[in-house]
Structures are given as structure tokens and as C-alpha cells.
Design a protein around this motif. Structure first.
Motif, PDB file in Angstrom:
ATOM      1  N   PRO A   1       0.817  -1.228   0.000  1.00  0.00           N
ATOM      2  CA  PRO A   1       0.000   0.000   0.000  1.00  0.00           C
ATOM      3  C   PRO A   1       0.846   1.271   0.000  1.00  0.00           C
ATOM      4  O   PRO A   1       0.501   2.243  -0.686  1.00  0.00           O
ATOM      5  CB  PRO A   1      -0.814  -0.124   1.303  1.00  0.00           C
ATOM      6  N   GLY A   2       1.966   1.262   0.746  1.00  0.00           N
ATOM      7  CA  GLY A   2       2.822   2.445   0.774  1.00  0.00           C
ATOM      8  C   GLY A   2       3.490   2.709  -0.558  1.00  0.00           C
ATOM      9  O   GLY A   2       3.507   3.854  -1.051  1.00  0.00           O
ATOM     10  N   ILE A   3       4.050   1.669  -1.184  1.00  0.00           N
ATOM     11  CA  ILE A   3       4.720   1.838  -2.476  1.00  0.00           C
ATOM     12  C   ILE A   3       3.727   2.278  -3.547  1.00  0.00           C
ATOM     13  O   ILE A   3       4.012   3.186  -4.350  1.00  0.00           O
ATOM     14  CB  ILE A   3       5.422   0.525  -2.885  1.00  0.00           C
ATOM     15  N   PHE A   4       2.567   1.659  -3.584  1.00  0.00           N
ATOM     16  CA  PHE A   4       1.583   1.997  -4.603  1.00  0.00           C
ATOM     17  C   PHE A   4       1.131   3.446  -4.455  1.00  0.00           C
ATOM     18  O   PHE A   4       0.941   4.151  -5.462  1.00  0.00           O
ATOM     19  CB  PHE A   4       0.367   1.067  -4.513  1.00  0.00           C
ATOM     20  N   TYR A   5       0.958   3.882  -3.219  1.00  0.00           N
ATOM     21  CA  TYR A   5       0.524   5.267  -3.019  1.00  0.00           C
ATOM     22  C   TYR A   5       1.597   6.248  -3.471  1.00  0.00           C
ATOM     23  O   TYR A   5       1.294   7.260  -4.110  1.00  0.00           O
ATOM     24  CB  TYR A   5       0.172   5.510  -1.550  1.00  0.00           C
ATOM     25  N   LEU A   6       2.853   5.960  -3.156  1.00  0.00           N
ATOM     26  CA  LEU A   6       3.936   6.852  -3.558  1.00  0.00           C
ATOM     27  C   LEU A   6       4.075   6.913  -5.081  1.00  0.00           C
ATOM     28  O   LEU A   6       4.445   7.954  -5.634  1.00  0.00           O
ATOM     29  CB  LEU A   6       5.251   6.387  -2.931  1.00  0.00           C
TER      30      LEU A   6
ATOM     31  N   LEU B   1       5.378  14.974  -2.083  1.00  0.00           N
ATOM     32  CA  LEU B   1       6.054  14.022  -1.208  1.00  0.00           C
ATOM     33  C   LEU B   1       6.002  14.444   0.257  1.00  0.00           C
ATOM     34  O   LEU B   1       6.133  13.614   1.153  1.00  0.00           O
ATOM     35  CB  LEU B   1       7.505  13.841  -1.654  1.00  0.00           C
ATOM     36  N   ARG B   2       5.818  15.748   0.484  1.00  0.00           N
ATOM     37  CA  ARG B   2       5.785  16.250   1.857  1.00  0.00           C
ATOM     38  C   ARG B   2       4.382  16.229   2.458  1.00  0.00           C
ATOM     39  O   ARG B   2       4.196  16.662   3.610  1.00  0.00           O
ATOM     40  CB  ARG B   2       6.342  17.667   1.910  1.00  0.00           C
ATOM     41  N   SER B   3       3.409  15.754   1.727  1.00  0.00           N
ATOM     42  CA  SER B   3       2.046  15.683   2.264  1.00  0.00           C
ATOM     43  C   SER B   3       1.971  14.620   3.349  1.00  0.00           C
ATOM     44  O   SER B   3       2.823  13.729   3.449  1.00  0.00           O
ATOM     45  CB  SER B   3       1.056  15.370   1.138  1.00  0.00           C
ATOM     46  N   PHE B   4       0.926  14.705   4.148  1.00  0.00           N
ATOM     47  CA  PHE B   4       0.777  13.799   5.289  1.00  0.00           C
ATOM     48  C   PHE B   4       0.697  12.347   4.842  1.00  0.00           C
ATOM     49  O   PHE B   4       1.381  11.472   5.385  1.00  0.00           O
ATOM     50  CB  PHE B   4      -0.481  14.181   6.090  1.00  0.00           C
TER      51      PHE B   4
ATOM     52  N   ILE C   1       5.582   6.406   3.271  1.00  0.00           N
ATOM     53  CA  ILE C   1       7.008   6.106   3.448  1.00  0.00           C
ATOM     54  C   ILE C   1       7.231   5.350   4.751  1.00  0.00           C
ATOM     55  O   ILE C   1       7.985   4.358   4.802  1.00  0.00           O
ATOM     56  CB  ILE C   1       7.834   7.402   3.425  1.00  0.00           C
ATOM     57  N   PHE C   2       6.558   5.782   5.819  1.00  0.00           N
ATOM     58  CA  PHE C   2       6.692   5.100   7.101  1.00  0.00           C
ATOM     59  C   PHE C   2       6.194   3.660   7.012  1.00  0.00           C
ATOM     60  O   PHE C   2       6.809   2.741   7.569  1.00  0.00           O
ATOM     61  CB  PHE C   2       5.903   5.860   8.174  1.00  0.00           C
ATOM     62  N   LEU C   3       5.067   3.438   6.301  1.00  0.00           N
ATOM     63  CA  LEU C   3       4.547   2.086   6.141  1.00  0.00           C
ATOM     64  C   LEU C   3       5.562   1.180   5.454  1.00  0.00           C
ATOM     65  O   LEU C   3       5.772   0.038   5.877  1.00  0.00           O
ATOM     66  CB  LEU C   3       3.255   2.113   5.327  1.00  0.00           C
ATOM     67  N   VAL C   4       6.195   1.683   4.388  1.00  0.00           N
ATOM     68  CA  VAL C   4       7.168   0.878   3.643  1.00  0.00           C
ATOM     69  C   VAL C   4       8.357   0.525   4.530  1.00  0.00           C
ATOM     70  O   VAL C   4       8.781  -0.642   4.598  1.00  0.00           O
ATOM     71  CB  VAL C   4       7.630   1.621   2.378  1.00  0.00           C
ATOM     72  N   VAL C   5       8.912   1.509   5.223  1.00  0.00           N
ATOM     73  CA  VAL C   5      10.081   1.276   6.083  1.00  0.00           C
ATOM     74  C   VAL C   5       9.724   0.321   7.212  1.00  0.00           C
ATOM     75  O   VAL C   5      10.460  -0.632   7.507  1.00  0.00           O
ATOM     76  CB  VAL C   5      10.610   2.616   6.635  1.00  0.00           C
ATOM     77  N   PHE C   6       8.580   0.560   7.856  1.00  0.00           N
ATOM     78  CA  PHE C   6       8.149  -0.288   8.963  1.00  0.00           C
ATOM     79  C   PHE C   6       7.929  -1.722   8.490  1.00  0.00           C
ATOM     80  O   PHE C   6       8.333  -2.685   9.162  1.00  0.00           O
ATOM     81  CB  PHE C   6       6.860   0.274   9.561  1.00  0.00           C
ATOM     82  N   GLY C   7       7.301  -1.890   7.325  1.00  0.00           N
ATOM     83  CA  GLY C   7       7.043  -3.224   6.804  1.00  0.00           C
ATOM     84  C   GLY C   7       8.315  -3.989   6.500  1.00  0.00           C
ATOM     85  O   GLY C   7       8.431  -5.175   6.821  1.00  0.00           O
ATOM     86  N   PHE C   8       9.295  -3.306   5.887  1.00  0.00           N
ATOM     87  CA  PHE C   8      10.556  -3.974   5.594  1.00  0.00           C
ATOM     88  C   PHE C   8      11.272  -4.390   6.871  1.00  0.00           C
ATOM     89  O   PHE C   8      11.818  -5.504   6.968  1.00  0.00           O
ATOM     90  CB  PHE C   8      11.457  -3.051   4.766  1.00  0.00           C
ATOM     91  N   ILE C   9      11.293  -3.517   7.873  1.00  0.00           N
ATOM     92  CA  ILE C   9      11.980  -3.832   9.133  1.00  0.00           C
ATOM     93  C   ILE C   9      11.321  -5.024   9.822  1.00  0.00           C
ATOM     94  O   ILE C   9      11.993  -5.972  10.248  1.00  0.00           O
ATOM     95  CB  ILE C   9      11.992  -2.603  10.057  1.00  0.00           C
ATOM     96  N   VAL C  10       9.982  -4.989   9.925  1.00  0.00           N
ATOM     97  CA  VAL C  10       9.256  -6.087  10.585  1.00  0.00           C
ATOM     98  C   VAL C  10       9.460  -7.391   9.832  1.00  0.00           C
ATOM     99  O   VAL C  10       9.700  -8.450  10.433  1.00  0.00           O
ATOM    100  CB  VAL C  10       7.756  -5.749  10.689  1.00  0.00           C
ATOM    101  N   GLY C  11       9.376  -7.343   8.508  1.00  0.00           N
ATOM    102  CA  GLY C  11       9.539  -8.551   7.718  1.00  0.00           C
ATOM    103  C   GLY C  11      10.920  -9.169   7.861  1.00  0.00           C
ATOM    104  O   GLY C  11      11.054 -10.383   8.046  1.00  0.00           O
ATOM    105  N   ILE C  12      11.948  -8.336   7.789  1.00  0.00           N
ATOM    106  CA  ILE C  12      13.315  -8.838   7.899  1.00  0.00           C
ATOM    107  C   ILE C  12      13.579  -9.412   9.289  1.00  0.00           C
ATOM    108  O   ILE C  12      14.170 -10.494   9.436  1.00  0.00           O
ATOM    109  CB  ILE C  12      14.320  -7.714   7.565  1.00  0.00           C
ATOM    110  N   ILE C  13      13.133  -8.697  10.332  1.00  0.00           N
ATOM    111  CA  ILE C  13      13.371  -9.162  11.700  1.00  0.00           C
ATOM    112  C   ILE C  13      12.643 -10.478  11.962  1.00  0.00           C
ATOM    113  O   ILE C  13      13.218 -11.440  12.491  1.00  0.00           O
ATOM    114  CB  ILE C  13      12.943  -8.086  12.719  1.00  0.00           C
ATOM    115  N   SER C  14      11.362 -10.545  11.596  1.00  0.00           N
ATOM    116  CA  SER C  14      10.589 -11.760  11.868  1.00  0.00           C
ATOM    117  C   SER C  14      11.123 -12.951  11.078  1.00  0.00           C
ATOM    118  O   SER C  14      11.222 -14.060  11.606  1.00  0.00           O
ATOM    119  CB  SER C  14       9.110 -11.531  11.548  1.00  0.00           C
TER     120      SER C  14
END
Length: 457
Positions: free
Chosen positions: A411-416, A423-426, A432-445
């Protein structure tokens, strides 16, 4: 008749971009200025469908997650994951409204061309087939004991209903297959409402039985199978922990992410909603996730306050140990199994839709293709459930990869890629936060699962 066929075919096609402006009160399915249908799934039916897509066997593992994070730690993470799930759905609905695309796979195609559509379609198929296999595996393992304890608690023979594989085949042919053959997801609203009330009953039983099991836990208890199990509980373990950090805490967010994953069912439910608008579907999402959050929190909290550090990764197993012949526990086990059973057809719907989109594109609805795809998918899932001895590791890998991608990353990548906002909109910053958070959670788990495998071997 042709109107119904067009409405069904719309599940596999796009609206023409630009025909309808991105207004949140704009109907989703239209043909020029005239709706293609006059009636769809009701608000309540859509809420039950979405809640059934959200709530599944994950409810059994949340008390274990609370035991490994503490009450406050669990609550903070549960609020975070549920909020991000709601927000990522908001981005999907906003994109659907802006682009006129009513398919998760087609959003991937618009954002990343053919590789994006293929990636999303394969992720949906793997995710949902893994989930269905796991649910059927639970049925194969738990249904014989549940039926045996209810019908003949003292039996030591080998009745036909004690064969999990035979029961699984019968249940699949008699219940799962007919429900999966339905061409529209709105028809599953009735079974979805039943499944939700089963989950609600489970939460009520967890609350009631909190006062029936003493703490410290009793020693030398007899399990359902007749074996003895020793509990080494002490008074100090009867104090709830607010925060807990251990190696097992790493499983918490992936478990919660799986528990709130419903994104593959969002757009099909949106398409069949009566008077489908973004604001109306967002309200359905908010109600569904809020009610699921409440049921999750209550069952996890009272399950943890019953068994504390001794809570099992599957909560029902604890009640089998300390209350093996309790009527409410036996009934709730059967209710959970029925709830899981009724969830399988709903999970099957987006998997079949993704497979048809990838193989046949946006061609009109065909019963031949519909039946063929249904039989192939259920055949593969049933085979996995019957012959794979332990599917938990496979399901863990699927959950740590495709679940996080479908919930956060895509969802984050598609929206971007598709949104015209700066890019500075809410919402862009949130994506961007969703993409970063998803990658971190996926890699850690995923890393935790691999490390656990290495340690066990």
C-alpha cells in the motif's frame, strides 16, 4: 441477468480513469453516470465479512504474545499495528477512488507495470493458500478430539470420526467447497456473522474461566489424553508484568500483523457494497478493526491473567490441561473450529480472484473458469493440509514475507507511485513510514524464524 453478470465481471476489470473524480462520496461501480446495479451487500454484512477476514486462528496466540511483551507493551503494539492496518486500508481506498481501479492486483500493475501486478497476485495467492492450509491443518488436528470429547468422553476405541484426514475431506467437500463456489463474496455475510459470534463466545469463555483456575496453577494435572503434566507455578508468577523483553518478543508484531491482515478482501468487499463510496467503506473498516481490536484485547488480557508465564502459544491447549472435561471449554473449542472452517471460503475468494486475473486477465465472468480455479486451489490446499506433518514453519515464513508486504509495503509503495500529492504531504510521509516499517518487521521476523530453525537443528 445481464446486470448481475456485469456487476460480477466488474470485480475483474477497471473503471475508466477520469470518468469519476476522486471524491470520497463517489460511487465505486458506475457506468457513466448510471450505476450498473441497484443493490449490493449491506453495511452490516460487509462488516461481518471484513471481521471474518480479520479474525481467525490468530486470536489463539495473542495471549502468548502478551506474556512475552507485558500488558502495556502488548497494548502499545496492538494499537500501533491496528492503526497502521487501518491507515494502509485508507491509502488503498484513496488510490481506488483516485484511479478508478478496483483490484489490488491492478493497483500493482498501474504502479509497477506487469511485474507489480504479477508480484501482488502471487503474494495474494501464496498468503491465502498458506492461511487456508493452516486452517485446514488445525481442523485435521483438533476436530477429532473435539467431537470425541463431546460425543463419547470415555471412549478408548477407534471410531471413524477420530480419523482427522477423513473428517477433513468430508468437511471440505460438504461445507468448504459449496461456500467457495459462490460467485459473490456478499453471500458469505451470513456465515461470516456466525463466525464472528463464535469468536465473541471464545472471548467470553476466556473471561469467565479466569475465575475458575486458581493461581498458582495446580500441580500434577491430567490432560485430555490422560497423561500427567506437572506445573511448576509459584506465587511470584501470579503478578502481571507490564513490560517483558525476550527473544520470543520478536514474534509479537508478525503475529499481530497476521491477525489484522484483511487487505486482500478489502477491494472485493468494496466492489460488492451497496452504495459503494470511499467514506462508507472506510466506516466499515473502522468498525470492523475496532470490534476486532476489542475482542483481541479482551481474550489476550484474560488469557494472560489466567495462565501468566505458563500460557501456551495456542491458548486452548492450556484449558485442555487444567480443565480437560469442562463443557464450556469443549464447546468453545468446537466453536473456534467452526469459525476457522467458515473463514476458509472467505480467504479462498481473493486467492481465486488473483489466480483468474493472472491467468485470464479481465475477460467476462465464466462459470467454467470459476469452477476450475476453485477446484484446483482447494485441491492443492487440501493436499497440503493432509500430507504436510507440520505446517507451522511454512506458515511462519509466509506470514513474515507476504503478510507484511500486503499489509504495509505494497500500500505504501503503490501510493507513492500513483498519488499526485507532493512528497511532503501527510499521506505521502505516512506511506514512506509504512514501507520502512514493513521492511523492518519482515526482515526481523524472518530472521528470527531462521535463527530458531538453526537453534532447533
Amino acid at each position: 441477468m445481464s446486470s448481475n453478470r456485469n456487476a460480477t465481471a466488474d470485480l475483474y476489470s477497471e473503471r475508466v480513469a477520469g470518468d469519476i473524480e476522486g471524491n470520497e462520496n463517489t460511487p465505486l461501480l458506475t457506468n457513466g453516470s448510471v450505476p450498473t446495479r441497484t443493490h449490493g451487500a449491506s453495511f452490516a454484512s460487509s462488516v461481518f465479512n471484513l471481521m471474518n477476514a480479520i479474525m481467525g486462528s490468530g486470536i489463539l496466540g495473542l495471549a502468548y504474545a502478551m506474556a512475552n511483551t507485558g500488558i502495556l507493551g502488548f497494548c502499545i503494539l496492538l494499537v500501533l499495528v491496528s492503526s497502521l492496518a487501518t491507515y494502509s486500508i485508507h491509502l488503498l481506498l484513496k488510490l481506488c477512488d483516485q484511479t478508478g481501479i478496483n483490484s489490488y492486483e491492478d493497483l500493482g500493475g498501474r504502479a509497477l507495470q506487469k511485474p507489480g501486478k504479477l508480484l501482488v497476485g502471487i503474494s495474494i495467492i501464496i498468503q491465502n493458500m498458506g492461511a487456508m492450509s493452516s486452517y485446514l491443518f488445525i481442523l485435521k488436528s483438533e476436530l477429532p478430539a473435539a467431537i470425541d470429547s463431546l460425543l463419547n468422553p470415555q471412549s478408548i476405541g477407534h471410531a471413524w470420526y477420530e480419523d482427522g484426514r477423513l473428517l477433513l475431506v468430508l468437511v471440505t467437500l460438504c461445507v468448504v467447497l459449496p461456500l467457495s463456489m459462490l460467485p459473490r463474496i456478499g453471500f458469505l455475510g451470513y456465515t461470516s456473522s456466525i463466525a464472528f459470534f463464535f469468536m465473541l463466545y471464545f472471548a467470553i469463555v476466556v473471561v469467565v474461566k479466569k475465575w475458575s483456575i486458581p493461581c498458582p496453577l495446580p500441580h500434577n494435572v491430567t490432560t485430555l489424553s490422560g497423561a500427567f503434566q506437572i506445573s511448576n507455578s509459584s506465587d511470584s508468577e501470579c503478578t502481571p508484568k507490564l513490560f517483558v523483553i525476550s527473544s520470543k518478543s520478536g514474534y509479537t508484531i508478525p503475529t499481530m500483523a497476521f491477525s489484522f491482515l484483511c487487505h486482500t478482501a478489502i477491494l472485493p468487499i468494496y466492489c460488492e457494497l451497496d452504495r459503494p463510496t470511499k467514506s462508507r467503506m472506510q466506516n466499515i473498516t473502522n468498525v470492523s478493526i475496532s470490534l476486532s481490536f476489542l475482542v483481541y484485547l479482551i481474550s489476550a488480557l484474560f488469557g494472560y491473567l489466567t495462565f501468566y508465564a505458563h500460557v501456551d502459544s495456542e491458548l486452548l491447549l492450556d484449558y485442555d490441561v487444567y480443565m480437560p472435561r469442562d463443557i464450556m471449554v469443549m464447546v468453545v473449542r468446537l466453536a473456534i473450529l467452526l469459525s476457522v472452517l467458515l473463514t476458509v471460503p472467505l480467504i479462498h475468494f481473493p486467492a481465486r480472484k488473483a489466480a483468474i486475473l493472472l491467468l485470464f486477465g479481465g475477460r467476462p465472468f465464466s462459470w467454467l473458469i470459476h469452477i476450475f480455479a476453485t477446484l484446483i486451489i482447494l485441491g492443492v490446499v487440501l493436499t497440503l493440509a493432509i500430507f504436510v506433518p507440520d505446517i507451522r514453519n511454512v506458515f511462519g515464513v509466509v506470514g513474515s514475507t507476504t503478510s507484511t508486504c500486503l499489509l504495509f509495503v505494497f500500500p505504501g509503495i503503490f501510493y507513492l507511485k500513483l498519488s499526485t500529492e507532493p512528497l511532503r504531504s501527510f499521506d505521502s510521509i505516512g506511506a514512506i513510514f509504512l514501507v520502512v516499517f514493513g521492511f523492518i518487521v519482515g526482515i526481523i521476523s524472518f530472521s528470527i524464524i531462521v535463527i530458531t530453525w538453526a537453534q532447533n537443528s
